[in-house]
Write a protein that holds these residues in place. Structure first.
Motif, PDB file in Angstrom:
ATOM      1  N   ASP A 178       0.834  -1.209   0.000  1.00  0.00           N
ATOM      2  CA  ASP A 178       0.000   0.000   0.000  1.00  0.00           C
ATOM      3  C   ASP A 178       0.866   1.256   0.000  1.00  0.00           C
ATOM      4  O   ASP A 178       0.594   2.210  -0.723  1.00  0.00           O
ATOM      5  CB  ASP A 178      -0.928   0.022   1.216  1.00  0.00           C
ATOM      6  CG  ASP A 178      -1.948  -1.101   1.203  1.00  0.00           C
ATOM      7  OD1 ASP A 178      -2.136  -1.727   0.140  1.00  0.00           O
ATOM      8  OD2 ASP A 178      -2.549  -1.359   2.265  1.00  0.00           O
ATOM      9  N   HIS A 179       1.896   1.226   0.818  1.00  0.00           N
ATOM     10  CA  HIS A 179       2.808   2.371   0.898  1.00  0.00           C
ATOM     11  C   HIS A 179       3.524   2.600  -0.433  1.00  0.00           C
ATOM     12  O   HIS A 179       3.614   3.731  -0.914  1.00  0.00           O
ATOM     13  CB  HIS A 179       3.826   2.145   2.019  1.00  0.00           C
ATOM     14  CG  HIS A 179       4.869   3.207   2.104  1.00  0.00           C
ATOM     15  ND1 HIS A 179       4.586   4.488   2.497  1.00  0.00           N
ATOM     16  CD2 HIS A 179       6.197   3.183   1.818  1.00  0.00           C
ATOM     17  CE1 HIS A 179       5.687   5.215   2.460  1.00  0.00           C
ATOM     18  NE2 HIS A 179       6.682   4.444   2.055  1.00  0.00           N
ATOM     19  N   MET A 180       4.021   1.532  -1.033  1.00  0.00           N
ATOM     20  CA  MET A 180       4.732   1.652  -2.313  1.00  0.00           C
ATOM     21  C   MET A 180       3.819   2.190  -3.404  1.00  0.00           C
ATOM     22  O   MET A 180       4.225   3.035  -4.198  1.00  0.00           O
ATOM     23  CB  MET A 180       5.300   0.300  -2.738  1.00  0.00           C
ATOM     24  CG  MET A 180       6.592  -0.084  -2.067  1.00  0.00           C
ATOM     25  SD  MET A 180       7.961   0.986  -2.524  1.00  0.00           S
ATOM     26  CE  MET A 180       8.130   0.675  -4.270  1.00  0.00           C
ATOM     27  N   LEU A 181       2.583   1.722  -3.451  1.00  0.00           N
ATOM     28  CA  LEU A 181       1.649   2.206  -4.466  1.00  0.00           C
ATOM     29  C   LEU A 181       1.357   3.686  -4.276  1.00  0.00           C
ATOM     30  O   LEU A 181       1.244   4.439  -5.252  1.00  0.00           O
ATOM     31  CB  LEU A 181       0.360   1.382  -4.444  1.00  0.00           C
ATOM     32  CG  LEU A 181       0.519  -0.070  -4.888  1.00  0.00           C
ATOM     33  CD1 LEU A 181      -0.795  -0.838  -4.716  1.00  0.00           C
ATOM     34  CD2 LEU A 181       1.007  -0.167  -6.324  1.00  0.00           C
ATOM     35  N   LYS A 182       1.278   4.114  -3.034  1.00  0.00           N
ATOM     36  CA  LYS A 182       1.069   5.538  -2.741  1.00  0.00           C
ATOM     37  C   LYS A 182       2.266   6.357  -3.218  1.00  0.00           C
ATOM     38  O   LYS A 182       2.110   7.389  -3.878  1.00  0.00           O
ATOM     39  CB  LYS A 182       0.854   5.714  -1.235  1.00  0.00           C
ATOM     40  CG  LYS A 182       0.502   7.099  -0.810  1.00  0.00           C
ATOM     41  CD  LYS A 182       0.232   7.112   0.704  1.00  0.00           C
ATOM     42  CE  LYS A 182      -0.251   8.444   1.175  1.00  0.00           C
ATOM     43  NZ  LYS A 182      -0.543   8.433   2.619  1.00  0.00           N
ATOM     44  N   SER A 228      20.811  -1.976  -7.356  1.00  0.00           N
ATOM     45  CA  SER A 228      20.105  -1.019  -8.195  1.00  0.00           C
ATOM     46  C   SER A 228      18.837  -1.699  -8.692  1.00  0.00           C
ATOM     47  O   SER A 228      18.908  -2.764  -9.318  1.00  0.00           O
ATOM     48  CB  SER A 228      20.977  -0.594  -9.367  1.00  0.00           C
ATOM     49  OG  SER A 228      20.277   0.307 -10.183  1.00  0.00           O
ATOM     50  N   MET A 229      17.682  -1.103  -8.386  1.00  0.00           N
ATOM     51  CA  MET A 229      16.405  -1.709  -8.762  1.00  0.00           C
ATOM     52  C   MET A 229      15.463  -0.648  -9.296  1.00  0.00           C
ATOM     53  O   MET A 229      15.566   0.516  -8.945  1.00  0.00           O
ATOM     54  CB  MET A 229      15.729  -2.335  -7.539  1.00  0.00           C
ATOM     55  CG  MET A 229      16.440  -3.443  -6.887  1.00  0.00           C
ATOM     56  SD  MET A 229      15.481  -4.028  -5.475  1.00  0.00           S
ATOM     57  CE  MET A 229      16.742  -4.920  -4.606  1.00  0.00           C
ATOM     58  N   MET A 230      14.542  -1.112 -10.094  1.00  0.00           N
ATOM     59  CA  MET A 230      13.423  -0.275 -10.501  1.00  0.00           C
ATOM     60  C   MET A 230      12.385  -0.371  -9.386  1.00  0.00           C
ATOM     61  O   MET A 230      12.442  -1.262  -8.535  1.00  0.00           O
ATOM     62  CB  MET A 230      12.829  -0.764 -11.824  1.00  0.00           C
ATOM     63  CG  MET A 230      13.816  -0.754 -12.986  1.00  0.00           C
ATOM     64  SD  MET A 230      14.538   0.861 -13.324  1.00  0.00           S
ATOM     65  CE  MET A 230      13.132   1.742 -13.938  1.00  0.00           C
ATOM     66  N   LEU A 231      11.427   0.541  -9.375  1.00  0.00           N
ATOM     67  CA  LEU A 231      10.450   0.581  -8.288  1.00  0.00           C
ATOM     68  C   LEU A 231       9.650  -0.717  -8.152  1.00  0.00           C
ATOM     69  O   LEU A 231       9.394  -1.167  -7.038  1.00  0.00           O
ATOM     70  CB  LEU A 231       9.497   1.762  -8.469  1.00  0.00           C
ATOM     71  CG  LEU A 231      10.102   3.133  -8.193  1.00  0.00           C
ATOM     72  CD1 LEU A 231       9.092   4.226  -8.503  1.00  0.00           C
ATOM     73  CD2 LEU A 231      10.572   3.245  -6.758  1.00  0.00           C
ATOM     74  N   ILE A 232       9.285  -1.320  -9.252  1.00  0.00           N
ATOM     75  CA  ILE A 232       8.493  -2.550  -9.176  1.00  0.00           C
ATOM     76  C   ILE A 232       9.311  -3.693  -8.583  1.00  0.00           C
ATOM     77  O   ILE A 232       8.794  -4.502  -7.817  1.00  0.00           O
ATOM     78  CB  ILE A 232       7.873  -2.916 -10.550  1.00  0.00           C
ATOM     79  CG1 ILE A 232       6.721  -3.896 -10.387  1.00  0.00           C
ATOM     80  CG2 ILE A 232       8.894  -3.437 -11.503  1.00  0.00           C
ATOM     81  CD1 ILE A 232       5.509  -3.308  -9.752  1.00  0.00           C
ATOM     82  N   GLU A 233      10.604  -3.738  -8.911  1.00  0.00           N
ATOM     83  CA  GLU A 233      11.492  -4.740  -8.304  1.00  0.00           C
ATOM     84  C   GLU A 233      11.622  -4.487  -6.807  1.00  0.00           C
ATOM     85  O   GLU A 233      11.591  -5.420  -6.001  1.00  0.00           O
ATOM     86  CB  GLU A 233      12.889  -4.673  -8.918  1.00  0.00           C
ATOM     87  CG  GLU A 233      13.014  -5.154 -10.335  1.00  0.00           C
ATOM     88  CD  GLU A 233      14.422  -4.937 -10.857  1.00  0.00           C
ATOM     89  OE1 GLU A 233      15.168  -5.933 -10.952  1.00  0.00           O
ATOM     90  OE2 GLU A 233      14.771  -3.774 -11.150  1.00  0.00           O
ATOM     91  N   LEU A 234      11.775  -3.222  -6.457  1.00  0.00           N
ATOM     92  CA  LEU A 234      11.881  -2.852  -5.046  1.00  0.00           C
ATOM     93  C   LEU A 234      10.624  -3.268  -4.295  1.00  0.00           C
ATOM     94  O   LEU A 234      10.702  -3.812  -3.194  1.00  0.00           O
ATOM     95  CB  LEU A 234      12.122  -1.344  -4.909  1.00  0.00           C
ATOM     96  CG  LEU A 234      12.286  -0.819  -3.491  1.00  0.00           C
ATOM     97  CD1 LEU A 234      13.508  -1.438  -2.812  1.00  0.00           C
ATOM     98  CD2 LEU A 234      12.387   0.704  -3.506  1.00  0.00           C
ATOM     99  N   LEU A 266      10.623  -5.729  -1.132  1.00  0.00           N
ATOM    100  CA  LEU A 266      10.091  -5.255   0.148  1.00  0.00           C
ATOM    101  C   LEU A 266       8.952  -6.149   0.637  1.00  0.00           C
ATOM    102  O   LEU A 266       8.845  -6.429   1.831  1.00  0.00           O
ATOM    103  CB  LEU A 266       9.618  -3.802   0.036  1.00  0.00           C
ATOM    104  CG  LEU A 266      10.725  -2.762  -0.096  1.00  0.00           C
ATOM    105  CD1 LEU A 266      10.137  -1.384  -0.390  1.00  0.00           C
ATOM    106  CD2 LEU A 266      11.588  -2.714   1.157  1.00  0.00           C
ATOM    107  N   GLN A 267       8.123  -6.615  -0.282  1.00  0.00           N
ATOM    108  CA  GLN A 267       7.048  -7.530   0.111  1.00  0.00           C
ATOM    109  C   GLN A 267       7.620  -8.844   0.628  1.00  0.00           C
ATOM    110  O   GLN A 267       7.123  -9.388   1.619  1.00  0.00           O
ATOM    111  CB  GLN A 267       6.107  -7.792  -1.068  1.00  0.00           C
ATOM    112  CG  GLN A 267       5.134  -6.664  -1.311  1.00  0.00           C
ATOM    113  CD  GLN A 267       4.145  -7.006  -2.407  1.00  0.00           C
ATOM    114  OE1 GLN A 267       4.529  -7.168  -3.553  1.00  0.00           O
ATOM    115  NE2 GLN A 267       2.896  -7.113  -2.034  1.00  0.00           N
ATOM    116  N   SER A 268       8.672  -9.339  -0.015  1.00  0.00           N
ATOM    117  CA  SER A 268       9.318 -10.576   0.454  1.00  0.00           C
ATOM    118  C   SER A 268       9.907 -10.376   1.844  1.00  0.00           C
ATOM    119  O   SER A 268       9.779 -11.253   2.714  1.00  0.00           O
ATOM    120  CB  SER A 268      10.421 -10.995  -0.515  1.00  0.00           C
ATOM    121  OG  SER A 268       9.894 -11.320  -1.758  1.00  0.00           O
TER     122      SER A 268
END
Length: 141
Positions: A63-67, A112-118, A122-124
């Motif tokens: 939820d935080h990442m999507l925000k 180095s990651m893109m936001l979706i990878e991050l 983070l979910q893992s």
């Protein structure tokens, strides 16, 4: 041709104001003068939201990442571009203390990651933390 497209996309009131202009550049210039300040205000609101957003401990990281990604997309729409590395840095600084090990590992290993990878990592990490917390509670009680 561009002038016709622009006139077709704006409201009837704006069409009437701009139909007599010579070129699409003139129309765009006038529209920027009329509405440019609104974009600046909206951009400032998005920047404030991005900078002040901190995840509350226990809130799902997704939820935080999507925000955060929403704020970043808004900034992009309003012309404030942040490079991918800066976007990741903004997200990492908004994480709670329970993610300190993740952040330290990220920096130490120069990842180095893109936001979706991050988001996926983070979910893992969040899932791993929940499992370990349940195991620890079973051991203690």
């Amino acid at each position: 041709m561009a002038k016709c497209y622009i006139l077709g996309l704006i409201s009837n009131v704006l069409q009437q104001q701009h139909v007599g202009m010579a070129s699409s550049m003139d129309i765009m210039h006038n529209l920027r003068e009329m509405f440019g300040q609104q974009n600046r205000s909206a951009r400032q609101i998005a920047i404030k939201g991005l900078v002040s957003t901190k995840i509350v401990e226990g809130t799902p990281v997704k939820d935080h990442m999507l925000k955060m990604m929403g704020y970043l997309k808004e900034l992009e729409v309003f012309g404030a571009m942040l490079d991918a590395e800066s976007q990741v840095d903004m997200v990492l600084t908004s994480l709670p203390p329970s993610f300190n090990d993740f952040v330290m590992n990220y920096h130490m290993n120069k990842l180095s990651m893109m936001l979706i990878e991050l988001l996926n990592h983070l979910q893992s990490t969040e899932d791993f933390q929940k499992k370990n917390k349940k195991i620890l509670l079973r051991i203690l009680f």
